[in-house]
Design a protein around this motif. Structure first.
Motif, PDB file in Angstrom:
ATOM      1  N   ASP A  63      15.678  -3.919 -12.854  1.00  0.00           N
ATOM      2  CA  ASP A  63      14.409  -3.292 -13.246  1.00  0.00           C
ATOM      3  C   ASP A  63      14.496  -2.676 -14.634  1.00  0.00           C
ATOM      4  N   GLU A  64      13.774  -3.275 -15.575  1.00  0.00           N
ATOM      5  CA  GLU A  64      13.563  -2.723 -16.917  1.00  0.00           C
ATOM      6  C   GLU A  64      14.880  -2.367 -17.644  1.00  0.00           C
ATOM      7  N   PRO A  65      15.777  -3.334 -17.804  1.00  0.00           N
ATOM      8  CA  PRO A  65      17.053  -3.017 -18.450  1.00  0.00           C
ATOM      9  C   PRO A  65      16.910  -2.554 -19.904  1.00  0.00           C
ATOM     10  N   SER A 103      11.027   4.956   1.343  1.00  0.00           N
ATOM     11  CA  SER A 103      11.268   6.303   0.831  1.00  0.00           C
ATOM     12  C   SER A 103      10.172   6.742  -0.139  1.00  0.00           C
ATOM     13  N   GLU A 104       9.340   5.799  -0.557  1.00  0.00           N
ATOM     14  CA  GLU A 104       8.243   6.119  -1.487  1.00  0.00           C
ATOM     15  C   GLU A 104       6.912   6.169  -0.745  1.00  0.00           C
ATOM     16  N   ARG A 105       6.971   6.143   0.566  1.00  0.00           N
ATOM     17  CA  ARG A 105       5.762   6.058   1.396  1.00  0.00           C
ATOM     18  C   ARG A 105       4.947   4.814   1.069  1.00  0.00           C
ATOM     19  N   GLY A 162       4.846  -7.617 -17.461  1.00  0.00           N
ATOM     20  CA  GLY A 162       3.584  -6.892 -17.300  1.00  0.00           C
ATOM     21  C   GLY A 162       3.727  -5.478 -17.836  1.00  0.00           C
ATOM     22  N   GLY A 163       2.598  -4.871 -18.147  1.00  0.00           N
ATOM     23  CA  GLY A 163       2.595  -3.543 -18.757  1.00  0.00           C
ATOM     24  C   GLY A 163       2.836  -2.435 -17.743  1.00  0.00           C
ATOM     25  N   ASN A 164       2.634  -1.214 -18.235  1.00  0.00           N
ATOM     26  CA  ASN A 164       2.743  -0.016 -17.406  1.00  0.00           C
ATOM     27  C   ASN A 164       1.920  -0.109 -16.136  1.00  0.00           C
ATOM     28  N   GLY A 165       2.557   0.134 -15.018  1.00  0.00           N
ATOM     29  CA  GLY A 165       1.792   0.219 -13.776  1.00  0.00           C
ATOM     30  C   GLY A 165       1.292  -1.115 -13.230  1.00  0.00           C
ATOM     31  N   ALA A 166       1.793  -2.222 -13.762  1.00  0.00           N
ATOM     32  CA  ALA A 166       1.324  -3.542 -13.308  1.00  0.00           C
ATOM     33  C   ALA A 166       1.774  -3.843 -11.884  1.00  0.00           C
ATOM     34  N   GLY A 167       2.916  -3.255 -11.493  1.00  0.00           N
ATOM     35  CA  GLY A 167       3.416  -3.493 -10.133  1.00  0.00           C
ATOM     36  C   GLY A 167       4.784  -4.152 -10.091  1.00  0.00           C
ATOM     37  N   LYS A 168       5.486  -4.151 -11.211  1.00  0.00           N
ATOM     38  CA  LYS A 168       6.797  -4.820 -11.278  1.00  0.00           C
ATOM     39  C   LYS A 168       7.821  -4.126 -10.375  1.00  0.00           C
ATOM     40  N   THR A 169       7.954  -2.807 -10.563  1.00  0.00           N
ATOM     41  CA  THR A 169       8.922  -2.046  -9.761  1.00  0.00           C
ATOM     42  C   THR A 169       8.573  -2.135  -8.278  1.00  0.00           C
ATOM     43  N   THR A 170       7.290  -2.044  -7.987  1.00  0.00           N
ATOM     44  CA  THR A 170       6.853  -2.130  -6.584  1.00  0.00           C
ATOM     45  C   THR A 170       7.264  -3.478  -5.984  1.00  0.00           C
ATOM     46  N   THR A 171       7.131  -4.540  -6.749  1.00  0.00           N
ATOM     47  CA  THR A 171       7.522  -5.867  -6.246  1.00  0.00           C
ATOM     48  C   THR A 171       9.020  -5.899  -5.955  1.00  0.00           C
ATOM     49  N   MET A 216      18.181  -0.102 -10.274  1.00  0.00           N
ATOM     50  CA  MET A 216      16.940   0.654 -10.411  1.00  0.00           C
ATOM     51  C   MET A 216      16.594   0.934 -11.861  1.00  0.00           C
ATOM     52  N   GLU A 217      15.293   1.080 -12.070  1.00  0.00           N
ATOM     53  CA  GLU A 217      14.765   1.490 -13.356  1.00  0.00           C
ATOM     54  C   GLU A 217      15.368   2.852 -13.713  1.00  0.00           C
ATOM     55  N   GLY A 218      15.670   3.057 -14.990  1.00  0.00           N
ATOM     56  CA  GLY A 218      16.178   4.374 -15.381  1.00  0.00           C
ATOM     57  C   GLY A 218      17.662   4.550 -15.101  1.00  0.00           C
ATOM     58  N   GLU A 267      10.434  -6.613 -16.668  1.00  0.00           N
ATOM     59  CA  GLU A 267      10.476  -6.163 -18.067  1.00  0.00           C
ATOM     60  C   GLU A 267       9.087  -5.964 -18.651  1.00  0.00           C
ATOM     61  N   GLN A 268       8.933  -4.881 -19.401  1.00  0.00           N
ATOM     62  CA  GLN A 268       7.748  -4.738 -20.259  1.00  0.00           C
ATOM     63  C   GLN A 268       7.990  -5.467 -21.564  1.00  0.00           C
ATOM     64  N   ASN A 269       9.242  -5.610 -21.944  1.00  0.00           N
ATOM     65  CA  ASN A 269       9.598  -6.263 -23.203  1.00  0.00           C
ATOM     66  C   ASN A 269       9.552  -7.788 -23.028  1.00  0.00           C
ATOM     67  N   VAL A 273      -3.164   4.345   1.636  1.00  0.00           N
ATOM     68  CA  VAL A 273      -4.478   4.082   1.030  1.00  0.00           C
ATOM     69  C   VAL A 273      -4.452   3.391  -0.327  1.00  0.00           C
ATOM     70  N   ILE A 274      -3.359   3.581  -1.091  1.00  0.00           N
ATOM     71  CA  ILE A 274      -3.382   3.061  -2.461  1.00  0.00           C
ATOM     72  C   ILE A 274      -2.857   1.622  -2.492  1.00  0.00           C
ATOM     73  N   LEU A 275      -3.799   0.698  -2.656  1.00  0.00           N
ATOM     74  CA  LEU A 275      -3.435  -0.722  -2.687  1.00  0.00           C
ATOM     75  C   LEU A 275      -2.906  -1.065  -4.078  1.00  0.00           C
ATOM     76  N   VAL A 276      -1.631  -1.428  -4.164  1.00  0.00           N
ATOM     77  CA  VAL A 276      -1.002  -1.649  -5.469  1.00  0.00           C
ATOM     78  C   VAL A 276      -0.702  -3.131  -5.733  1.00  0.00           C
ATOM     79  N   LEU A 277      -0.147  -3.828  -4.756  1.00  0.00           N
ATOM     80  CA  LEU A 277       0.037  -5.280  -4.922  1.00  0.00           C
ATOM     81  C   LEU A 277      -1.030  -5.973  -4.092  1.00  0.00           C
ATOM     82  N   ILE A 336       0.854  -1.191   0.000  1.00  0.00           N
ATOM     83  CA  ILE A 336       0.000   0.000   0.000  1.00  0.00           C
ATOM     84  C   ILE A 336       0.892   1.243   0.000  1.00  0.00           C
ATOM     85  N   TYR A 337       0.594   2.183  -0.883  1.00  0.00           N
ATOM     86  CA  TYR A 337       1.301   3.468  -0.888  1.00  0.00           C
ATOM     87  C   TYR A 337       0.458   4.508  -0.158  1.00  0.00           C
ATOM     88  N   ASN A 338       1.117   5.387   0.543  1.00  0.00           N
ATOM     89  CA  ASN A 338       0.419   6.498   1.226  1.00  0.00           C
ATOM     90  C   ASN A 338      -0.743   6.045   2.093  1.00  0.00           C
TER      91      ASN A 338
HETATM   92  N1  ATP Z   1       5.229   6.205  -4.728  1.00  0.00           N
HETATM   93  C1  ATP Z   1       4.033   5.874  -5.181  1.00  0.00           C
HETATM   94  N2  ATP Z   1       2.920   6.400  -4.628  1.00  0.00           N
HETATM   95  C2  ATP Z   1       1.684   6.057  -5.069  1.00  0.00           C
HETATM   96  N3  ATP Z   1       1.458   5.186  -6.072  1.00  0.00           N
HETATM   97  C3  ATP Z   1       2.522   4.633  -6.672  1.00  0.00           C
HETATM   98  C4  ATP Z   1       3.869   4.948  -6.261  1.00  0.00           C
HETATM   99  N4  ATP Z   1       4.707   4.246  -7.032  1.00  0.00           N
HETATM  100  C5  ATP Z   1       3.946   3.531  -7.880  1.00  0.00           C
HETATM  101  N5  ATP Z   1       2.626   3.757  -7.678  1.00  0.00           N
HETATM  102  C6  ATP Z   1       1.509   3.131  -8.400  1.00  0.00           C
HETATM  103  O1  ATP Z   1       1.603   1.729  -8.255  1.00  0.00           O
HETATM  104  C7  ATP Z   1       1.236   1.064  -9.449  1.00  0.00           C
HETATM  105  C8  ATP Z   1       2.338   0.122  -9.856  1.00  0.00           C
HETATM  106  O2  ATP Z   1       3.498   0.872 -10.206  1.00  0.00           O
HETATM  107  P1  ATP Z   1       4.884   0.203 -10.560  1.00  0.00           P
HETATM  108  O3  ATP Z   1       5.845   1.304 -10.743  1.00  0.00           O
HETATM  109  O4  ATP Z   1       5.192  -0.840  -9.562  1.00  0.00           O
HETATM  110  O5  ATP Z   1       4.540  -0.510 -11.957  1.00  0.00           O
HETATM  111  P2  ATP Z   1       5.500  -1.115 -13.065  1.00  0.00           P
HETATM  112  O6  ATP Z   1       4.928  -2.463 -13.396  1.00  0.00           O
HETATM  113  O7  ATP Z   1       6.902  -1.067 -12.619  1.00  0.00           O
HETATM  114  O8  ATP Z   1       5.260  -0.154 -14.296  1.00  0.00           O
HETATM  115  P3  ATP Z   1       6.266   0.379 -15.432  1.00  0.00           P
HETATM  116  O9  ATP Z   1       6.407  -0.750 -16.413  1.00  0.00           O
HETATM  117  O10 ATP Z   1       5.576   1.541 -16.016  1.00  0.00           O
HETATM  118  O11 ATP Z   1       7.575   0.710 -14.774  1.00  0.00           O
HETATM  119  C9  ATP Z   1       0.935   2.143 -10.458  1.00  0.00           C
HETATM  120  O12 ATP Z   1      -0.449   2.299 -10.524  1.00  0.00           O
HETATM  121  C10 ATP Z   1       1.588   3.380  -9.884  1.00  0.00           C
HETATM  122  O13 ATP Z   1       0.898   4.528 -10.246  1.00  0.00           O
END
Ligand code: ATP
Ligand code: MG
Length: 272
Positions: free
Chosen positions: A174-176, A62-64, A43-52, A96-98, A207-209, A22-26, A18-20
């Motif tokens: 992350d996303e090489p 550091s990301e709350r 998985g695609g954009n925002g799937a939750g890869k980086t969060t995992t 890290m990504e980027g 990876e998105q690729n 309230v935001i349930l992501v995984l 959960i971020y902040n």
């Molecule tokens: N610091 C944060 N605070 C709130 N929400 C976040 C934060 N970081 C990521 N999210 C949200 O969590 C979800 C998953 O993000 P994440 O970065 O894990 O996805 P991803 O699979 O790595 O995507 P991408 O391929 O675009 O890198 C997204 O909906 C994103 O908006």
């Protein structure tokens, strides 16, 4: 490969993030990384890869963000209470990504910063610098250049090389492929494979690729909206019709109708 190849090195059990507050992501992600293997997290954009990946390497604070449910085991032990530096000493490092390099330092200075947690002395570190240059001859050529002025591909190599300087057992990568030309992406994955095979380093690769990742990985997981919707050997995933259509962009009957896509969505809901 080591005798212990194939055993579970890292295990993520049903984690919720959960971020902040309230935001349930995984929403209950489970996965296993085999020792000596390359595991792809797709998985695609925002799937939750980086969060995992950040949940595993304890970088969410550091990301709350916070792991509010589930467990993460590395070599059979819970590691959620360890800080990122302690995890690095255990052999787990995240790229890290980027491709974060220190822009104002030279390539070689960047690589040396990767050894900061090590206590095994200068000779070993010098030997590993040569090991990294062996995998990335391009970095050797550029070693005196300021990292900020090197190309995107060189910066990605520098970020991976710096991680290798910590003598990791496991790299969370992350996303090489991000932002790189196809030929460079291929080069980087070839190096990942070589490091995996020659050094026995295990990889968890976000990876998105999907196409390139499934050609180099042994196992794969597909994440959608914070849930694992499919998992299996890379070979089986490459042959799976849904993966072919939705992630590899090919399909036997050509383009499917929207209704088929909807029924696929229903099927996915049932799966998750
Ligand atoms: N610091 C944060 N605070 C709130 N929400 C976040 C934060 N970081 C990521 N999210 C949200 O969590 C979800 C998953 O993000 P994440 O970065 O894990 O996805 P991803 O699979 O790595 O995507 P991408 O391929 O675009 O890198 C997204 O909906 C994103 O908006
Ligand atoms: Mg990401």
């Amino acid at each position: 490969m080591a005798e212990t190849a194939g055993e579970t090195l890292l295990e993520v059990n049903n984690i919720e993030v959960i971020y902040n507050h309230v935001i349930l992501v995984l929403k209950g992600v489970s996965l296993k990384v085999a020792r000596g293997g390359i595991t792809a997290l797709l998985g695609g954009n925002g799937a939750g890869k980086t969060t995992t990946l950040k949940a595993i390497s304890n970088l969410l604070q550091s990301e709350r963000g916070e792991v509010t449910k589930g467990t993460i085991l590395y070599e059979g032990e819970r590691v959620q209470h360890l800080d990122p530096a302690a995890l690095v000493r255990r052999g787990v490092i995240q790229v890290m990504e980027g491709r974060h390099c220190f822009a104002h330092l030279t390539v070689e200075e960047n690589l040396r910063t990767g050894a900061y947690t090590r206590r095994d002395g200068r000779t070993a570190i010098e030997a590993d610098l040569e090991m990294v240059y062996g995998y990335f001859p391009r970095l050797k050529e550029r070693r005196r250049s300021q990292a900020g002025y090197t190309s995107g591909g060189e910066q990605q190599m520098c970020a991976i090389g710096r991680a290798l300087m910590s003598r990791p057992k496991t790299v969370l990568l992350d996303e090489p492929s991000m932002g790189l030309a196809p030929q460079l992406v291929e080069q980087i994955f070839e190096i990942v494979r070589a490091v995996n095979e020659n050094e026995g380093v295990s990889f968890l690769l976000a990876e998105q690729n999907t196409n390139v990742a499934l050609r180099y990985a042994h196992q794969g997981y597909i994440l959608e909206s914070g849930r694992v919707v499919m998992e299996g050997s890379a070979a089986a995933l490459r042959e799976n019709d849904d993966v072919k259509e939705f992630y590899l962009g090919m399909s036997e009957e050509g383009r499917r109708s929207f209704r088929d896509v909807r029924s696929y969505r229903r099927r996915k809901r049932w799966l998750s």
